[in-house]
Design a protein around this motif. Structure first.
Motif, PDB file in Angstrom:
ATOM      1  N   UNK A   1       0.785  -1.231   0.000  1.00 21.40           N
ATOM      2  CA  UNK A   1       0.000   0.000   0.000  1.00 21.40           C
ATOM      3  C   UNK A   1       0.818   1.283   0.000  1.00 21.40           C
ATOM      4  N   UNK A   2       2.135   1.166  -0.034  1.00 20.58           N
ATOM      5  CA  UNK A   2       2.970   2.356   0.028  1.00 20.58           C
ATOM      6  C   UNK A   2       2.784   3.230  -1.217  1.00 20.58           C
ATOM      7  N   UNK A   3       2.270   2.629  -2.292  1.00 24.75           N
ATOM      8  CA  UNK A   3       2.027   3.408  -3.512  1.00 24.75           C
ATOM      9  C   UNK A   3       1.030   4.536  -3.266  1.00 24.75           C
ATOM     10  N   UNK A   4       0.179   4.366  -2.259  1.00 23.02           N
ATOM     11  CA  UNK A   4      -0.808   5.406  -1.986  1.00 23.02           C
ATOM     12  C   UNK A   4      -0.159   6.694  -1.494  1.00 23.02           C
ATOM     13  N   UNK A   5       1.077   6.599  -1.019  1.00 24.25           N
ATOM     14  CA  UNK A   5       1.797   7.806  -0.604  1.00 24.25           C
ATOM     15  C   UNK A   5       1.951   8.757  -1.792  1.00 24.25           C
ATOM     16  N   UNK A   6       2.357   8.172  -2.909  1.00 25.99           N
ATOM     17  CA  UNK A   6       2.544   8.946  -4.142  1.00 25.99           C
ATOM     18  C   UNK A   6       1.225   9.561  -4.605  1.00 25.99           C
ATOM     19  N   UNK A   7       0.168   8.758  -4.527  1.00 27.38           N
ATOM     20  CA  UNK A   7      -1.148   9.239  -4.961  1.00 27.38           C
ATOM     21  C   UNK A   7      -1.630  10.358  -4.046  1.00 27.38           C
TER      22      UNK A   7
ATOM     23  N   UNK B   1       4.830   4.363 -18.406  1.00 28.86           N
ATOM     24  CA  UNK B   1       4.615   3.683 -17.120  1.00 28.86           C
ATOM     25  C   UNK B   1       4.182   2.244 -17.343  1.00 28.86           C
ATOM     26  N   UNK B   2       3.326   2.023 -18.356  1.00 25.06           N
ATOM     27  CA  UNK B   2       2.875   0.659 -18.666  1.00 25.06           C
ATOM     28  C   UNK B   2       4.067  -0.206 -19.079  1.00 25.06           C
ATOM     29  N   UNK B   3       4.966   0.350 -19.882  1.00 22.08           N
ATOM     30  CA  UNK B   3       6.155  -0.399 -20.329  1.00 22.08           C
ATOM     31  C   UNK B   3       7.055  -0.738 -19.134  1.00 22.08           C
ATOM     32  N   UNK B   4       7.363   0.272 -18.328  1.00 23.18           N
ATOM     33  CA  UNK B   4       8.208   0.036 -17.151  1.00 23.18           C
ATOM     34  C   UNK B   4       7.597  -1.032 -16.253  1.00 23.18           C
TER      35      UNK B   4
ATOM     36  N   UNK C   1       7.441   2.383 -11.588  1.00 21.68           N
ATOM     37  CA  UNK C   1       7.048   2.710 -12.967  1.00 21.68           C
ATOM     38  C   UNK C   1       6.417   4.098 -13.038  1.00 21.68           C
ATOM     39  N   UNK C   2       5.560   4.403 -12.065  1.00 18.23           N
ATOM     40  CA  UNK C   2       4.897   5.709 -12.046  1.00 18.23           C
ATOM     41  C   UNK C   2       5.916   6.830 -11.885  1.00 18.23           C
ATOM     42  N   UNK C   3       6.795   6.684 -10.885  1.00 18.86           N
ATOM     43  CA  UNK C   3       7.778   7.736 -10.613  1.00 18.86           C
ATOM     44  C   UNK C   3       8.705   7.949 -11.800  1.00 18.86           C
ATOM     45  N   UNK C   4       9.248   6.835 -12.340  1.00 19.47           N
ATOM     46  CA  UNK C   4      10.179   6.934 -13.468  1.00 19.47           C
ATOM     47  C   UNK C   4       9.536   7.675 -14.630  1.00 19.47           C
ATOM     48  N   UNK C   5       8.325   7.250 -14.968  1.00 20.78           N
ATOM     49  CA  UNK C   5       7.648   7.857 -16.107  1.00 20.78           C
ATOM     50  C   UNK C   5       7.339   9.332 -15.851  1.00 20.78           C
TER      51      UNK C   5
ATOM     52  N   UNK D   1       8.926  19.526  -8.908  1.00 21.94           N
ATOM     53  CA  UNK D   1       8.233  18.491  -8.138  1.00 21.94           C
ATOM     54  C   UNK D   1       6.722  18.581  -8.354  1.00 21.94           C
ATOM     55  N   UNK D   2       6.217  19.815  -8.434  1.00 20.91           N
ATOM     56  CA  UNK D   2       4.791  19.999  -8.722  1.00 20.91           C
ATOM     57  C   UNK D   2       4.434  19.390 -10.071  1.00 20.91           C
ATOM     58  N   UNK D   3       5.318  19.615 -11.049  1.00 16.10           N
ATOM     59  CA  UNK D   3       5.101  19.051 -12.381  1.00 16.10           C
ATOM     60  C   UNK D   3       5.058  17.534 -12.339  1.00 16.10           C
ATOM     61  N   UNK D   4       5.997  16.946 -11.592  1.00 15.83           N
ATOM     62  CA  UNK D   4       6.047  15.482 -11.478  1.00 15.83           C
ATOM     63  C   UNK D   4       4.759  14.966 -10.847  1.00 15.83           C
ATOM     64  N   UNK D   5       4.306  15.627  -9.781  1.00 13.70           N
ATOM     65  CA  UNK D   5       3.090  15.176  -9.095  1.00 13.70           C
ATOM     66  C   UNK D   5       1.856  15.316  -9.989  1.00 13.70           C
ATOM     67  N   UNK D   6       1.878  16.322 -10.875  1.00 16.45           N
ATOM     68  CA  UNK D   6       0.774  16.461 -11.834  1.00 16.45           C
ATOM     69  C   UNK D   6       0.793  15.331 -12.858  1.00 16.45           C
TER      70      UNK D   6
END
Lengths: 238, 95
Positions: free
Chosen positions: A81-87, A192-195, A214-218, B30-35
């Motif tokens: 569930x750590x992915x929710x941090x990013x969200x 992100x889908x590819x990663x 994948x999300x962060x990299x993309x 960072x704002x751009x990345x989060x968007x």
């Protein structure tokens, strides 16, 4: 709260209908599986009420069945569930200013699905909207788990099968309109889908981490490309 | 006990950003990345998981294509969801 929070709440409820359609069959199955794993109905409903995270709840059932220790199950849940941090960090930029208490309350309802619906909404997000969206999703999940346990059955096999597409169809339905607006969105999603495919196929990362990475990299790569393009234009003018 | 522990570790990552970044102006990059995060997340959530919803890989492929087609025509998300469920119901009737 302002006067229009009521309509905003209704808007949130409406936006959550497709989530509820997707959650019900999964929740029914969860209830059924929890029963066969040996949980009581109280434990089943309580888990859905307190954890409210589909993938990790399913995972905990298989770990319980394997006789895994409590700490290990909790740690696995955290990792999944750590992915929710990013969200949550992304949503934090998009919600209207409000008391921190309200924000903490609705942050409890952040799932892959509620996040996707909220984040693809145009403009700022109101507190009323967030409460409506999360409430209908939460209610369908908790009630579905309880009903699944009580009746001891999911939906008919064929319907269950066809409904397994529901949440993915919703993700696609949310993504496509944004893709039409700009090629940047297409790149972000495709990259992100590819990663994610590479990370999961090679088994470098577990599903939870693969989505985060994948999300962060993309997101970072596309932003870097945009930055370089902008700089190029500025120096070009000079 | 275990359930409460699971609840706590699930809640922390969901709640923390709202406290950590409260009222703070993050750097523009960072704002751009989060968007960008929502669209990247959607890509990663859909693929490759959609291929594995049933043992028959075509199930996911057809469902996803149907959803894409309906969404591309500009339909509401609920219509997209119902449409792809309908297409897959028809598919499982015949195959």
């Amino acid at each position: 709260m302002s006067m229009n929070q009521g309509t905003e709440f209704k808007k949130g409820l409406q936006a959550g209908i497709s989530i509820a359609i997707g959650y019900v069959p999964i929740a029914l199955t969860f209830g059924l599986l929890a029963k066969t794993t040996g949980l009581s109905i109280g434990e089943t409903v309580m888990m859905s009420m307190i954890v409210f995270a589909g993938a990790s709840q399913y995972m905990s059932l298989s770990l319980i069945a394997l006789g895994t220790g409590i700490l290990e199950i909790i740690l696995t849940t955290f990792i999944v569930n750590i992915r929710h941090f990013l969200m949550a960090a992304s949503l934090n930029e998009k919600v209207e200013l409000d008391r921190v208490f309200n924000r903490i309350v609705y942050s409890f309802g952040i799932t892959d699905e509620t996040f996707s619906v909220a984040a693809t909404q145009p403009g700022k997000l109101t507190t009323g909207y967030m409460f409506g969206l999360n409430l209908i999703s939460y209610a369908s999940w908790v009630m579905g788990s309880g009903i699944g346990f009580a009746i001891g059955a999911g939906l008919p096999e064929t319907l269950q099968q066809s409904m397994s597409i529901a949440l993915y169809a919703m993700f696609i339905g949310l993504l496509v309109p944004s893709m039409k607006q700009g090629v940047k969105v297409v790149f972000l999603a495709a990259l992100a889908a590819c990663f994610n495919t590479v990370f999961t196929m090679t088994e470098w990362l577990s599903t939870g981490w693969a989505i985060v990475a994948a999300t962060l990299l993309s997101a970072v790569l596309v932003e870097l490309v945009e930055l370089i393009k902008k700089k190029g234009k500025v120096t070009g003018v000079e | 006990m275990m359930i409460i522990g699971m609840g706590v570790v699930t809640f922390i990552p969901r709640m923390l950003p709202f406290i950590m970044f409260r009222g703070k102006e993050l750097p523009p990059f960072l704002q751009g990345v989060l968007k960008n995060v929502p669209y990247a997340t959607l890509g990663a959530l859909i693929f490759p998981a959609v291929l594995y919803i049933q043992e028959d890989i075509w199930y996911g492929v057809i469902g996803a294509l149907a959803a894409f087609a309906v969404a591309f025509l500009g339909a509401n998300v609920i219509v997209v969801v119902m449409g792809s469920i309908a297409v897959l119901s028809a598919y499982s009737l015949f195959f």
